[in-house]
Design a protein around this motif. Structure first.
Motif, short mmCIF file in Angstrom:
data_model
loop_
_atom_site.label_atom_id
_atom_site.label_comp_id
_atom_site.label_asym_id
_atom_site.label_seq_id
_atom_site.Cartn_x
_atom_site.Cartn_y
_atom_site.Cartn_z
N THR A 295 12.48 76.50 -12.10
CA THR A 295 12.19 76.50 -13.54
C THR A 295 13.48 76.63 -14.35
OG1 THR A 295 11.74 78.88 -13.45
CG2 THR A 295 9.85 77.40 -13.29
N ARG A 296 14.48 77.25 -13.76
CA ARG A 296 15.76 77.42 -14.46
C ARG A 296 16.59 76.13 -14.44
NH1 ARG A 296 18.76 82.47 -12.12
NH2 ARG A 296 20.14 81.96 -13.88
N LEU A 297 16.14 75.16 -13.67
CA LEU A 297 16.85 73.88 -13.59
C LEU A 297 16.29 72.84 -14.55
CD1 LEU A 297 17.17 73.60 -9.70
CD2 LEU A 297 18.96 74.31 -11.31
N LEU A 298 15.17 73.14 -15.20
CA LEU A 298 14.51 72.15 -16.06
C LEU A 298 15.46 71.62 -17.13
CD1 LEU A 298 11.00 73.82 -16.51
CD2 LEU A 298 11.49 71.67 -15.34
N GLN A 299 16.31 72.49 -17.67
CA GLN A 299 17.21 72.08 -18.75
C GLN A 299 18.27 71.09 -18.29
OE1 GLN A 299 19.98 75.32 -19.98
NE2 GLN A 299 19.10 76.47 -18.26
N TYR A 300 18.47 70.98 -16.98
CA TYR A 300 19.51 70.09 -16.47
C TYR A 300 18.97 68.75 -15.99
CZ TYR A 300 22.06 74.51 -16.45
OH TYR A 300 22.63 75.70 -16.82
N LEU A 301 17.66 68.54 -16.07
CA LEU A 301 17.08 67.28 -15.62
C LEU A 301 17.48 66.15 -16.57
CD1 LEU A 301 13.43 68.37 -14.68
CD2 LEU A 301 15.39 68.06 -13.16
N PRO A 302 17.57 64.91 -16.08
CA PRO A 302 17.89 63.79 -16.97
C PRO A 302 16.79 63.58 -18.00
CG PRO A 302 17.20 63.00 -14.80
CD PRO A 302 17.37 64.48 -14.68
N GLY A 303 17.17 63.08 -19.17
CA GLY A 303 16.23 62.98 -20.27
C GLY A 303 15.48 61.67 -20.39
N ASN A 304 15.95 60.64 -19.71
CA ASN A 304 15.33 59.32 -19.89
C ASN A 304 13.90 59.28 -19.38
OD1 ASN A 304 17.70 58.50 -21.00
ND2 ASN A 304 18.24 57.03 -19.42
N LYS A 305 13.07 58.49 -20.07
CA LYS A 305 11.66 58.36 -19.72
C LYS A 305 11.24 56.90 -19.80
CE LYS A 305 10.48 63.00 -21.33
NZ LYS A 305 11.87 63.46 -21.36
N ALA A 306 10.12 56.58 -19.16
CA ALA A 306 9.57 55.21 -19.22
C ALA A 306 8.05 55.30 -19.32
CB ALA A 306 9.98 54.41 -17.99
N TYR A 307 7.48 54.35 -20.06
CA TYR A 307 6.04 54.36 -20.34
C TYR A 307 5.46 52.95 -20.24
CZ TYR A 307 7.06 58.88 -22.60
OH TYR A 307 7.46 60.16 -22.86
N GLN A 308 4.16 52.90 -19.99
CA GLN A 308 3.37 51.71 -20.24
C GLN A 308 2.38 52.06 -21.35
OE1 GLN A 308 1.60 49.95 -16.77
NE2 GLN A 308 3.56 49.51 -15.80
N ALA A 309 2.45 51.31 -22.44
CA ALA A 309 1.67 51.65 -23.62
C ALA A 309 0.83 50.47 -24.06
CB ALA A 309 2.61 52.06 -24.76
N THR A 310 -0.34 50.77 -24.61
CA THR A 310 -1.19 49.77 -25.23
C THR A 310 -1.30 50.08 -26.71
OG1 THR A 310 -2.48 49.41 -23.22
CG2 THR A 310 -3.49 48.73 -25.29
N ILE A 311 -0.94 49.11 -27.55
CA ILE A 311 -1.02 49.26 -29.00
C ILE A 311 -2.16 48.41 -29.52
CG2 ILE A 311 0.18 48.88 -31.19
CD1 ILE A 311 2.83 49.29 -29.66
N ARG A 312 -3.01 48.99 -30.34
CA ARG A 312 -4.11 48.26 -30.97
C ARG A 312 -3.76 48.04 -32.45
NH1 ARG A 312 -9.94 50.58 -29.97
NH2 ARG A 312 -9.26 49.94 -27.88
N PHE A 313 -3.81 46.80 -32.85
CA PHE A 313 -3.46 46.44 -34.22
C PHE A 313 -4.69 46.39 -35.11
CE2 PHE A 313 -0.01 44.60 -31.64
CZ PHE A 313 1.08 45.23 -32.24
N GLY A 314 -4.46 46.60 -36.41
CA GLY A 314 -5.54 46.59 -37.39
C GLY A 314 -6.16 47.94 -37.63
N VAL A 315 -5.68 48.97 -36.92
CA VAL A 315 -6.25 50.32 -37.02
C VAL A 315 -5.13 51.33 -37.29
CG1 VAL A 315 -7.57 52.12 -35.84
CG2 VAL A 315 -8.09 49.71 -35.42
N ARG A 316 -5.38 52.25 -38.20
CA ARG A 316 -4.49 53.38 -38.43
C ARG A 316 -5.30 54.66 -38.30
NH1 ARG A 316 -3.30 53.47 -43.74
NH2 ARG A 316 -1.70 55.09 -43.41
N THR A 317 -4.73 55.68 -37.67
CA THR A 317 -5.44 56.95 -37.49
C THR A 317 -4.57 58.12 -37.91
OG1 THR A 317 -4.69 57.40 -35.23
CG2 THR A 317 -6.59 55.92 -35.48
N THR A 318 -5.19 59.28 -38.03
CA THR A 318 -4.48 60.48 -38.46
C THR A 318 -3.47 60.95 -37.42
OG1 THR A 318 -6.31 61.80 -37.58
CG2 THR A 318 -6.33 61.30 -39.94
N THR A 319 -3.72 60.65 -36.15
CA THR A 319 -2.85 61.12 -35.07
C THR A 319 -1.98 60.03 -34.48
OG1 THR A 319 -4.63 60.74 -33.48
CG2 THR A 319 -4.46 62.95 -34.42
N ASP A 320 -2.11 58.81 -35.01
CA ASP A 320 -1.38 57.63 -34.50
C ASP A 320 -1.81 57.25 -33.09
OD1 ASP A 320 0.07 57.46 -36.89
OD2 ASP A 320 1.55 58.90 -36.17
N ASP A 321 -2.98 57.75 -32.67
CA ASP A 321 -3.60 57.28 -31.43
C ASP A 321 -5.12 57.31 -31.64
OD1 ASP A 321 -4.40 59.92 -31.15
OD2 ASP A 321 -3.07 60.36 -29.48
#
Length: 292
Positions: A53-79
């Motif tokens: 747990t003391r090593l968490l701060q030293y982990l690399p920061g880069n991340k990768a995602y697969q995301a689906t965006i739906r158009f025509g809709v806006r929400t309070t939480t952006d999801d």
């Protein structure tokens, strides 16, 4: 038990839920996580066990995602977990128009985090303020998006776009969905999110909660070695006498012209911890394995 668990977070679980479940399964109190995931997101959630747990701060920061965006809709939480603000069919939207807008979201960009997020303003988290009805906008922040790749496009009244996104720490994919929709003047929200990489851990070799339970029942579970996730850091090997002094908290002069954070090992390749090098002096930052 020391090391890391590459957990595949299930849908509708908070990151805290996952930590609590791992604590219960392992019967182990010292458990932490890196890179919070929203409840609606699934995928890689690095879990640290014991001294790791003391090593968490030293982990690399880069991340990768697969995301689906739906158009025509806006929400309070952006999801799709939030209340719908606007919903307007936009069958006229074309993939070509989306391709034209996407390059503006690659590189160093400015984002306003979603109103429902863990960002703190005046010491209070935005999602707590939002639930209380307070209208607070988080300050803009600069984040880095390394790459965006289009995976799929589905037209219709509310078109959907699947993306693979590689980014730096602190990037909100919900904000990309919202801002891409705004750039196209039709609105957008995040419909689904899977984190495929985080802090050097990958979805392909992650464990689900049921898989972890099975391994524990069979007695085959082995944490990932603490230094496996730190391979992005340079390493130093100390002779026996120097290693003992360093583990006792002493600073050591170095002949190598190095600087920054480094992994420290002894001559038996045992991982001793993390050191910081300043003006060719190795300073203990975190002694993981003291020499007896």
């Amino acid at each position: 038990m020391q090391g890391f668990l590459n957990l595949n977070k299930p849908f509708n679980w908070t990151s805290h839920d996952c930590v609590a479940r791992v604590r219960k399964l392992l019967r182990f109190k010292r458990v932490g996580h890196a890179g919070t995931l929203d409840p609606a997101a699934i995928g890689v959630l690095p879990i640290a066990l014991g001294k790791a747990t003391r090593l968490l701060q030293y982990l690399p920061g880069n991340k990768a995602y697969q995301a689906t965006i739906r158009f025509g809709v806006r929400t309070t939480t952006d999801d799709l977990q939030g209340e719908v603000i606007t919903s307007q069919p936009c069958s006229q939207l074309s993939l070509a128009a989306v391709k034209t807008a996407l390059p503006a979201f690659v590189g160093k960009i400015e984002q306003i985090p979603p109103s429902y997020s863990a960002i703190q303003v005046d010491g209070k988290r935005l999602y707590d303020l939002a639930r209380q009805g307070a209208i607070v906008e988080a300050p803009k922040r600069t984040v880095e998006v390394l790459q965006i790749e289009i995976l799929d496009w589905r037209g219709g009244d509310f078109p959907e776009l699947d993306l693979a996104i590689a980014c730096g720490s602190g990037t909100y994919i919900r904000a990309i969905a919202r801002d891409l929709g705004a750039a196209l003047t039709i609105g957008g929200t995040l419909a689904a999110l899977t984190r495929t990489e985080s802090s050097g851990f990958h979805l392909t070799n992650s464990l689900t909660i049921p898989e972890l339970e099975t391994q524990l029942q069979a007695g085959t579970f082995q944490p990932i070695l603490p230094d496996t996730a730190l391979q992005h850091l340079p390493s130093l090997t100390l002779a026996a006498t120097s290693a003992e002094k360093w583990c006792q908290g002493q600073r050591l002069p170095l002949t190598q012209d190095l600087s920054g954070i480094a992994r420290v090992y002894d001559e038996e390749t045992r991982f001793l911890g993390i050191g910081q090098i300043q003006e060719n002096i190795l300073i203990p930052q975190m002694v993981f394995e003291p020499i007896s």
